[in-house]
Design a protein around this motif. Structure first.
Motif, PDB file in Angstrom:
ATOM      1  N   GLY A 149       0.840  -1.193   0.000  1.00  0.00           N
ATOM      2  CA  GLY A 149       0.000   0.000   0.000  1.00  0.00           C
ATOM      3  C   GLY A 149       0.877   1.246   0.000  1.00  0.00           C
ATOM      4  O   GLY A 149       1.773   1.388  -0.829  1.00  0.00           O
ATOM      5  N   LEU A 150       0.651   2.112   0.988  1.00  0.00           N
ATOM      6  CA  LEU A 150       1.437   3.339   1.083  1.00  0.00           C
ATOM      7  C   LEU A 150       2.798   3.117   1.726  1.00  0.00           C
ATOM      8  O   LEU A 150       3.665   3.995   1.664  1.00  0.00           O
ATOM      9  CB  LEU A 150       0.656   4.400   1.870  1.00  0.00           C
ATOM     10  CG  LEU A 150      -0.668   4.859   1.254  1.00  0.00           C
ATOM     11  CD1 LEU A 150      -1.325   5.911   2.133  1.00  0.00           C
ATOM     12  CD2 LEU A 150      -0.447   5.401  -0.160  1.00  0.00           C
ATOM     13  N   GLY A 151       2.987   1.981   2.383  1.00  0.00           N
ATOM     14  CA  GLY A 151       4.300   1.634   2.914  1.00  0.00           C
ATOM     15  C   GLY A 151       4.742   2.453   4.114  1.00  0.00           C
ATOM     16  O   GLY A 151       5.938   2.734   4.254  1.00  0.00           O
ATOM     17  N   LEU A 152       3.838   2.817   5.015  1.00  0.00           N
ATOM     18  CA  LEU A 152       4.191   3.622   6.185  1.00  0.00           C
ATOM     19  C   LEU A 152       4.471   2.781   7.420  1.00  0.00           C
ATOM     20  O   LEU A 152       4.524   3.314   8.531  1.00  0.00           O
ATOM     21  CB  LEU A 152       3.053   4.619   6.483  1.00  0.00           C
ATOM     22  CG  LEU A 152       2.754   5.646   5.395  1.00  0.00           C
ATOM     23  CD1 LEU A 152       1.621   6.562   5.824  1.00  0.00           C
ATOM     24  CD2 LEU A 152       4.000   6.457   5.062  1.00  0.00           C
ATOM     25  N   TRP A 153       4.692   1.495   7.240  1.00  0.00           N
ATOM     26  CA  TRP A 153       4.916   0.590   8.374  1.00  0.00           C
ATOM     27  C   TRP A 153       6.125   1.063   9.190  1.00  0.00           C
ATOM     28  O   TRP A 153       7.216   1.261   8.651  1.00  0.00           O
ATOM     29  CB  TRP A 153       5.147  -0.829   7.855  1.00  0.00           C
ATOM     30  CG  TRP A 153       4.927  -1.909   8.873  1.00  0.00           C
ATOM     31  CD1 TRP A 153       3.738  -2.497   9.208  1.00  0.00           C
ATOM     32  CD2 TRP A 153       5.918  -2.563   9.668  1.00  0.00           C
ATOM     33  NE1 TRP A 153       3.925  -3.466  10.153  1.00  0.00           N
ATOM     34  CE2 TRP A 153       5.261  -3.527  10.458  1.00  0.00           C
ATOM     35  CE3 TRP A 153       7.303  -2.423   9.792  1.00  0.00           C
ATOM     36  CZ2 TRP A 153       5.931  -4.351  11.365  1.00  0.00           C
ATOM     37  CZ3 TRP A 153       7.970  -3.232  10.694  1.00  0.00           C
ATOM     38  CH2 TRP A 153       7.297  -4.187  11.467  1.00  0.00           C
ATOM     39  N   GLY A 154       5.887   1.273  10.508  1.00  0.00           N
ATOM     40  CA  GLY A 154       6.961   1.674  11.402  1.00  0.00           C
ATOM     41  C   GLY A 154       7.340   3.133  11.337  1.00  0.00           C
ATOM     42  O   GLY A 154       8.291   3.555  12.003  1.00  0.00           O
ATOM     43  N   GLN A 155       6.610   3.947  10.583  1.00  0.00           N
ATOM     44  CA  GLN A 155       7.002   5.343  10.392  1.00  0.00           C
ATOM     45  C   GLN A 155       6.060   6.344  11.056  1.00  0.00           C
ATOM     46  O   GLN A 155       6.320   7.547  11.012  1.00  0.00           O
ATOM     47  CB  GLN A 155       7.064   5.654   8.890  1.00  0.00           C
ATOM     48  CG  GLN A 155       8.055   4.804   8.115  1.00  0.00           C
ATOM     49  CD  GLN A 155       8.063   5.136   6.634  1.00  0.00           C
ATOM     50  OE1 GLN A 155       7.891   6.297   6.255  1.00  0.00           O
ATOM     51  NE2 GLN A 155       8.266   4.138   5.787  1.00  0.00           N
ATOM     52  N   VAL A 156       4.976   5.884  11.667  1.00  0.00           N
ATOM     53  CA  VAL A 156       3.982   6.789  12.244  1.00  0.00           C
ATOM     54  C   VAL A 156       3.976   6.609  13.758  1.00  0.00           C
ATOM     55  O   VAL A 156       3.816   5.491  14.255  1.00  0.00           O
ATOM     56  CB  VAL A 156       2.583   6.512  11.673  1.00  0.00           C
ATOM     57  CG1 VAL A 156       1.553   7.467  12.279  1.00  0.00           C
ATOM     58  CG2 VAL A 156       2.599   6.636  10.149  1.00  0.00           C
ATOM     59  N   SER A 157       4.138   7.701  14.500  1.00  0.00           N
ATOM     60  CA  SER A 157       4.186   7.620  15.958  1.00  0.00           C
ATOM     61  C   SER A 157       2.780   7.470  16.543  1.00  0.00           C
ATOM     62  O   SER A 157       1.768   7.540  15.830  1.00  0.00           O
ATOM     63  CB  SER A 157       4.882   8.851  16.532  1.00  0.00           C
ATOM     64  OG  SER A 157       4.152  10.017  16.233  1.00  0.00           O
ATOM     65  N   ARG A 158       2.715   7.313  17.859  1.00  0.00           N
ATOM     66  CA  ARG A 158       1.473   6.896  18.516  1.00  0.00           C
ATOM     67  C   ARG A 158       0.343   7.915  18.396  1.00  0.00           C
ATOM     68  O   ARG A 158      -0.801   7.543  18.116  1.00  0.00           O
ATOM     69  CB  ARG A 158       1.776   6.619  19.991  1.00  0.00           C
ATOM     70  CG  ARG A 158       0.799   5.664  20.639  1.00  0.00           C
ATOM     71  CD  ARG A 158       0.964   4.254  20.088  1.00  0.00           C
ATOM     72  NE  ARG A 158       0.054   3.339  20.774  1.00  0.00           N
ATOM     73  CZ  ARG A 158      -1.148   2.994  20.314  1.00  0.00           C
ATOM     74  NH1 ARG A 158      -1.575   3.466  19.158  1.00  0.00           N
ATOM     75  NH2 ARG A 158      -1.901   2.172  20.982  1.00  0.00           N
ATOM     76  N   ALA A 159       0.608   9.180  18.659  1.00  0.00           N
ATOM     77  CA  ALA A 159      -0.471  10.176  18.607  1.00  0.00           C
ATOM     78  C   ALA A 159      -1.095  10.276  17.216  1.00  0.00           C
ATOM     79  O   ALA A 159      -2.336  10.257  17.091  1.00  0.00           O
ATOM     80  CB  ALA A 159       0.035  11.538  19.080  1.00  0.00           C
ATOM     81  N   PRO A 160      -0.302  10.369  16.130  1.00  0.00           N
ATOM     82  CA  PRO A 160      -0.922  10.364  14.800  1.00  0.00           C
ATOM     83  C   PRO A 160      -1.669   9.064  14.494  1.00  0.00           C
ATOM     84  O   PRO A 160      -2.662   9.088  13.754  1.00  0.00           O
ATOM     85  CB  PRO A 160       0.272  10.555  13.859  1.00  0.00           C
ATOM     86  CG  PRO A 160       1.299  11.261  14.673  1.00  0.00           C
ATOM     87  CD  PRO A 160       1.144  10.694  16.050  1.00  0.00           C
ATOM     88  N   GLN A 161      -1.205   7.944  15.028  1.00  0.00           N
ATOM     89  CA  GLN A 161      -1.944   6.689  14.857  1.00  0.00           C
ATOM     90  C   GLN A 161      -3.359   6.826  15.416  1.00  0.00           C
ATOM     91  O   GLN A 161      -4.348   6.481  14.761  1.00  0.00           O
ATOM     92  CB  GLN A 161      -1.238   5.547  15.578  1.00  0.00           C
ATOM     93  CG  GLN A 161       0.048   5.061  14.968  1.00  0.00           C
ATOM     94  CD  GLN A 161       0.696   3.998  15.829  1.00  0.00           C
ATOM     95  OE1 GLN A 161       0.026   3.296  16.597  1.00  0.00           O
ATOM     96  NE2 GLN A 161       2.006   3.860  15.722  1.00  0.00           N
ATOM     97  N   VAL A 162      -3.446   7.311  16.649  1.00  0.00           N
ATOM     98  CA  VAL A 162      -4.751   7.435  17.311  1.00  0.00           C
ATOM     99  C   VAL A 162      -5.622   8.450  16.583  1.00  0.00           C
ATOM    100  O   VAL A 162      -6.824   8.222  16.368  1.00  0.00           O
ATOM    101  CB  VAL A 162      -4.547   7.823  18.788  1.00  0.00           C
ATOM    102  CG1 VAL A 162      -5.869   8.179  19.445  1.00  0.00           C
ATOM    103  CG2 VAL A 162      -3.872   6.679  19.544  1.00  0.00           C
ATOM    104  N   LEU A 163      -5.038   9.566  16.186  1.00  0.00           N
ATOM    105  CA  LEU A 163      -5.795  10.565  15.434  1.00  0.00           C
ATOM    106  C   LEU A 163      -6.298   9.989  14.118  1.00  0.00           C
ATOM    107  O   LEU A 163      -7.454  10.203  13.729  1.00  0.00           O
ATOM    108  CB  LEU A 163      -4.917  11.789  15.176  1.00  0.00           C
ATOM    109  CG  LEU A 163      -5.560  12.921  14.361  1.00  0.00           C
ATOM    110  CD1 LEU A 163      -6.791  13.460  15.058  1.00  0.00           C
ATOM    111  CD2 LEU A 163      -4.551  14.036  14.098  1.00  0.00           C
ATOM    112  N   GLY A 164      -5.442   9.246  13.430  1.00  0.00           N
ATOM    113  CA  GLY A 164      -5.849   8.634  12.165  1.00  0.00           C
ATOM    114  C   GLY A 164      -6.977   7.645  12.350  1.00  0.00           C
ATOM    115  O   GLY A 164      -7.895   7.565  11.512  1.00  0.00           O
ATOM    116  N   ALA A 165      -6.945   6.874  13.441  1.00  0.00           N
ATOM    117  CA  ALA A 165      -8.019   5.922  13.714  1.00  0.00           C
ATOM    118  C   ALA A 165      -9.340   6.650  13.931  1.00  0.00           C
ATOM    119  O   ALA A 165     -10.401   6.197  13.471  1.00  0.00           O
ATOM    120  CB  ALA A 165      -7.666   5.073  14.933  1.00  0.00           C
ATOM    121  N   CYS A 166      -9.287   7.797  14.620  1.00  0.00           N
ATOM    122  CA  CYS A 166     -10.504   8.583  14.840  1.00  0.00           C
ATOM    123  C   CYS A 166     -11.042   9.133  13.524  1.00  0.00           C
ATOM    124  O   CYS A 166     -12.263   9.114  13.276  1.00  0.00           O
ATOM    125  CB  CYS A 166     -10.219   9.715  15.821  1.00  0.00           C
ATOM    126  SG  CYS A 166      -9.879   9.180  17.515  1.00  0.00           S
TER     127      CYS A 166
END
Length: 419
Positions: A356-373
């Motif tokens: 896919g976009l290949g962002l594995w391991g490159q996104v920290s925790r806060a943006p992960q949670v924001l993205g899920a929301c």
């Protein structure tokens, strides 16, 4: 009283829209948001390390997001879904009795359909599937159909306490042995699996990712079923009690129960979770690095999860009793929870995996949670638009077709216009 339009039906079949309990759909929708918040970490890091406490290397918003998810979300929402599954089981059973229909064949087809969906999800889409576990537990749940209503709570509690006691015994054995639990062979195998995950998920093709999912299913998923299947079955049993007792339909008659769940179970669960964090804020449950502190902290988190799930249910019921309408905004997502759960896995893998976009391991925790929301908001908008034209979510429609061996109407009937 929670809104309820349920009435006896003439024949066993898919539940008409007018007979759904809106509060349960709202709770499923809220639980779906919790699932997204919990699972997003597993899309961008090793499955072995996901959900293992609060990473001390993080700071600021990342540490806050990690702590919030671990304390209030981790483990709480898959158990909440299990509770709701038990309610659905009991509702189907009672409707079958009212219709004079044979419940077992229909229910077994439903469970087989869920088993197939879970296997496909786990092997073809994402290794963190919970549906396979639910399906296995659902077969055992059929045996509780005729259990006395008063036995359902003890059965559910005993199943959960048995798992907790087993893990505490293992903790004591590790402490007495005075070692790190596991050996060099375990560490080497785990490191090899982590390397394989990074290669397949961060940079590999879809075929390479699927091959690793098969490996992970055989080496990891099957080895944890002894924990998660009994836990799911226990929550199923408790959920069935809520329906058979009438507590979910008329909570005003069970105000003491709900007050006890809100304050007793909720605060106890929170205290146990925080106690586990005080013992070890980053419990790592992999053989080569496992210590008694790791094991005890993780066991306390697992023990607390159903207590907090029940408290969440009770707080939502209380909110609706007081006339609040905002929880019902989540109901469209809850009506197509299976479809949206699978969509979350599809979106997560396409964003983070190499094919896919290949962002594995490159996104920290806060943006992960924001993205899920953000993803959930988009899913909720999709669900609202979908139900303007259709009766069921796409996967729910297929599952119902398989369950009842006849195709339910998918499109809503057109409303005639005045000439």
């Amino acid at each position: 009283m929670i809104p309820n339009h349920a009435a006896p039906v003439a024949a066993l079949g898919p539940l008409p829209l007018g007979e759904r309990i809106d509060a349960l759909d709202a709770l499923r929708g809220i639980a779906l948001l919790g699932i997204a918040l919990m699972n997003v970490e597993s899309f961008t890091s090793s499955m072995l390390d996901a959900g293992t406490g609060i990473d001390p290397r993080q700071a600021g918003p990342d540490r806050f997001a990690d702590g919030f998810v671990y304390i209030f979300v981790q483990g709480k929402f898959w158990t909440l879904f299990a509770l709701l599954f038990g309610m659905g089981f009991a509702t189907m059973s009672e409707r079958a009795r009212a219709a004079g229909a044979d419940f077992a064949p229909v229910y077994l087809r439903r469970s087989c359909g869920l088993l197939a969906i879970g296997l496909a999800h786990s092997l073809l889409l994402w290794s963190g599937d919970i549906l396979f576990c639910y399906a296995l537990a659902s077969f055992a749940l059929l045996g509780l159909r005729n259990a006395p209503r008063g036995a359902l709570w003890p059965i559910g509690g005993l199943l959960h306490l048995t798992i907790v006691a087993t893990l505490l015994t293992a903790t004591a054995e590790i402490a007495v042995a005075g070692n790190a639990g596991g050996g060099a062979g375990d560490t080497a195998a785990e490191n090899a699996l982590r390397s394989a995950e990074a290669a397949a998920y961060a940079h590999g093709s879809y075929a390479e990712a699927v091959a690793l999912r098969w490996r992970y299913f055989l080496e990891q998923n099957l080895s944890t079923l002894w924990v998660y299947v009994p836990m799911a079955l226990g929550m199923f049993a408790i959920g069935a009690w809520f329906v058979r007792s009438g507590a979910i339909v008329d909570p005003a008659r069970h105000h003491r129960l709900y007050a006890g769940l809100r304050w007793g179970a909720g605060l106890l669960g929170l205290a146990i979770t925080l106690g586990g964090l005080a013992i070890d804020s980053e419990p790592v449950l992999v053989g080569g690095r496992l210590s008694a502190a790791d094991m005890l902290s993780a066991t306390m988190e697992l023990a607390a999860a159903p207590l907090m799930s029940l408290a969440y249910l009770a707080w939502l019921v209380r909110t609706l009793q007081r006339g609040a309408r905002w929880p019902l905004l989540f109901a469209p997502a809850g009506r197509m929870a299976l479809t949206l759960y699978l969509m979350q896995s599809l979106a997560g893998t396409l964003v983070f995996y190499g094919y896919g976009l290949g962002l594995w391991g490159q996104v920290s925790r806060a943006p992960q949670v924001l993205g899920a929301c953000v993803l959930f908001v988009l899913q909720l908008a999709f669900a609202q638009a979908w139900f303007a034209r259709f009766r069921y979510g796409p996967m729910e429609w297929l599952w119902r077709w398989f369950t009842y061996a006849r195709r339910p109407a998918l499109r809503r009937a057109a409303v005639p216009t005045s000439p």
